[in-house]
Design an enzyme around this catalytic site. Structure first.
Site, mmCIF file in Angstrom:
data_model
loop_
_atom_site.group_PDB
_atom_site.id
_atom_site.type_symbol
_atom_site.label_atom_id
_atom_site.label_comp_id
_atom_site.label_asym_id
_atom_site.label_seq_id
_atom_site.Cartn_x
_atom_site.Cartn_y
_atom_site.Cartn_z
ATOM 1 N N GLN A 39 0.183 -2.675 3.688
ATOM 2 C CA GLN A 39 -0.008 -1.262 4.021
ATOM 3 C C GLN A 39 -1.407 -0.841 3.592
ATOM 4 O OE1 GLN A 39 1.719 2.200 1.699
ATOM 5 N NE2 GLN A 39 3.112 2.158 3.461
ATOM 6 N N TYR A 109 -0.268 11.662 2.238
ATOM 7 C CA TYR A 109 -1.506 10.921 1.998
ATOM 8 C C TYR A 109 -2.605 11.471 2.918
ATOM 9 C CZ TYR A 109 0.348 7.457 -1.273
ATOM 10 O OH TYR A 109 0.852 6.818 -2.385
#
Length: 182
Positions: A39, A109
């Protein structure tokens, strides 16, 4: 994707000096007949100054109650560079032996901070309408997809359906975001 996106002490970011260690992991995964994925993302206003050595960045300047920290909005030139860092992370992931990357574009995020009307209070072409709020995501994904095609890598994108609070992303916008990602 860069040190400025770290939110905790032992979190890694893709850079040349960690490739050998990651290569040991991906070689072991491949030896067992599986594919390896990693990721990539940037924690934005969830980043911590103690680990980043800089003021955390976000879509807009403000204060994050969850971190808690003061953060500043990215300048357009910084957004362009950050998008390139997402693309560079693809190259580094491939050199590390990964077959796939998942782009973290959700759950508060950095990319999500641009998408959400709660955290994106910009008054330029990166704020306001959903189309404008998707511009930064589009820049990042364009870099990612260009590099992924170059290095023959699969790409997944993680995005939440709702921010979970009033004034944040709701399902109708998430459907539009998913269509744009597709």
């Amino acid at each position: 994707v860069v040190q400025s996106g770290l939110s905790f002490k032992d979190q890694l970011w893709l850079r040349p000096e960690i490739i050998p260690g990651l290569r040991e992991i991906t070689d072991a995964i491949h030896k067992e007949g599986a594919a390896a994925s990693i990721q990539i993302g940037h924690c934005g206003n969830m980043s911590h100054r103690a680990f980043t050595k800089c003021i955390p960045v976000s879509a807009s300047t403000g204060f994050n109650l969850y971190s808690p920290t003061i953060h500043r909005g990215l300048k357009e030139s910084e957004m362009i560079q950050m998008a390139k860092e997402f693309g560079n992370a693809i190259k580094l992931a491939r050199e590390s032996g990964f077959d796939c990357v998942e782009v973290h574009a959700g759950h508060g995020y950095l990319i999500s901070q641009f998408l959400s009307p709660w955290t994106n209070r910009r008054r330029d072409e990166f704020g306001g309408s959903l189309a404008n709020r998707m511009r930064f995501m589009n820049m990042c994904l364009e870099e990612v997809m260009t590099q992924a095609a170059r290095y023959n890598m699969a790409v997944l994108v993680k995005h939440n359906m709702e921010d979970g609070f009033k004034g944040g992303i709701q399902i109708p916008e998430s459907i539009e975001i998913a269509q744009q990602i597709e």
